[in-house]
Design a protein around this motif. Structure first.
Motif, short mmCIF file in Angstrom:
data_model
loop_
_atom_site.label_atom_id
_atom_site.label_comp_id
_atom_site.label_asym_id
_atom_site.label_seq_id
_atom_site.Cartn_x
_atom_site.Cartn_y
_atom_site.Cartn_z
N UNK A 32 -26.68 80.24 -32.35
CA UNK A 32 -26.90 78.79 -32.29
C UNK A 32 -28.34 78.56 -32.73
N UNK A 33 -28.53 77.76 -33.78
CA UNK A 33 -29.86 77.52 -34.32
C UNK A 33 -30.04 76.02 -34.58
N UNK A 34 -31.15 75.47 -34.10
CA UNK A 34 -31.43 74.06 -34.31
C UNK A 34 -32.07 73.88 -35.69
N UNK A 35 -31.61 72.88 -36.43
CA UNK A 35 -32.12 72.64 -37.78
C UNK A 35 -33.05 71.44 -37.84
N UNK A 36 -33.41 70.88 -36.69
CA UNK A 36 -34.32 69.74 -36.68
C UNK A 36 -35.73 70.18 -37.08
N UNK A 37 -36.50 69.29 -37.72
CA UNK A 37 -37.86 69.64 -38.10
C UNK A 37 -38.72 69.98 -36.87
N UNK A 38 -39.50 71.02 -36.98
CA UNK A 38 -40.43 71.50 -35.95
C UNK A 38 -39.76 71.99 -34.68
N UNK A 39 -38.47 72.21 -34.70
CA UNK A 39 -37.77 72.80 -33.55
C UNK A 39 -37.30 74.18 -33.98
N UNK A 40 -37.93 75.21 -33.49
CA UNK A 40 -37.63 76.58 -33.91
C UNK A 40 -36.73 77.30 -32.91
N UNK A 41 -35.77 76.60 -32.36
CA UNK A 41 -34.90 77.18 -31.35
C UNK A 41 -33.70 77.86 -32.00
N UNK A 42 -33.50 79.13 -31.66
CA UNK A 42 -32.30 79.85 -32.07
C UNK A 42 -32.07 80.98 -31.08
N UNK A 43 -30.80 81.33 -30.90
CA UNK A 43 -30.46 82.41 -29.97
C UNK A 43 -29.12 83.02 -30.37
N UNK A 44 -28.94 84.30 -30.04
CA UNK A 44 -27.69 85.01 -30.26
C UNK A 44 -26.94 85.12 -28.94
N UNK A 45 -25.63 84.97 -29.00
CA UNK A 45 -24.78 85.04 -27.82
C UNK A 45 -23.64 86.00 -28.07
N UNK A 46 -23.06 86.52 -26.98
CA UNK A 46 -21.94 87.45 -27.10
C UNK A 46 -20.61 86.73 -27.27
N UNK A 47 -20.52 85.47 -26.83
CA UNK A 47 -19.26 84.74 -26.96
C UNK A 47 -19.49 83.43 -27.72
N UNK A 48 -18.47 82.99 -28.40
CA UNK A 48 -18.53 81.74 -29.16
C UNK A 48 -18.67 80.55 -28.21
N UNK A 49 -18.03 80.61 -27.06
CA UNK A 49 -18.11 79.52 -26.08
C UNK A 49 -19.53 79.33 -25.58
N UNK A 50 -20.24 80.41 -25.36
CA UNK A 50 -21.62 80.31 -24.90
C UNK A 50 -22.52 79.68 -25.96
N UNK A 51 -22.31 80.04 -27.21
CA UNK A 51 -23.11 79.47 -28.30
C UNK A 51 -22.82 77.98 -28.46
N UNK A 52 -21.56 77.59 -28.36
CA UNK A 52 -21.23 76.17 -28.47
C UNK A 52 -21.73 75.37 -27.28
#
Length: 63
Positions: A32-52
């Motif tokens: 899950x990665x945010x594409x908004x300007x100046x927001x550098x948030x991204x993370x990897x998850x083991x399940x699709x439900x957690x990422x959503x």
């Protein structure tokens, strides 16, 4: 060294993109990665439900 990932099953929930890929060990990971300007948030998850869930509850710290 950067990871050379091939993303599949990409969806967009607000400013956040959720995608599935394989990591360097061959395990399936969901990102899950945010594409908004100046927001550098991204993370990897083991399940699709957690990422959503992370995408649905994400609030950009920069306004």
């Amino acid at each position: 060294m950067t990871a050379n990932r091939r993303f599949r099953n990409v969806i967009r929930i607000g400013p956040v993109q959720v995608a599935t890929s394989y990591d360097d060990r061959g395990s399936e990971k969901h990102t899950a990665a945010c594409t908004a300007p100046r927001c550098n948030t991204s993370a990897d998850y083991d399940s699709r439900a957690a990422a959503e869930l992370a995408a649905h509850t994400h609030r950009c710290p920069v306004r």
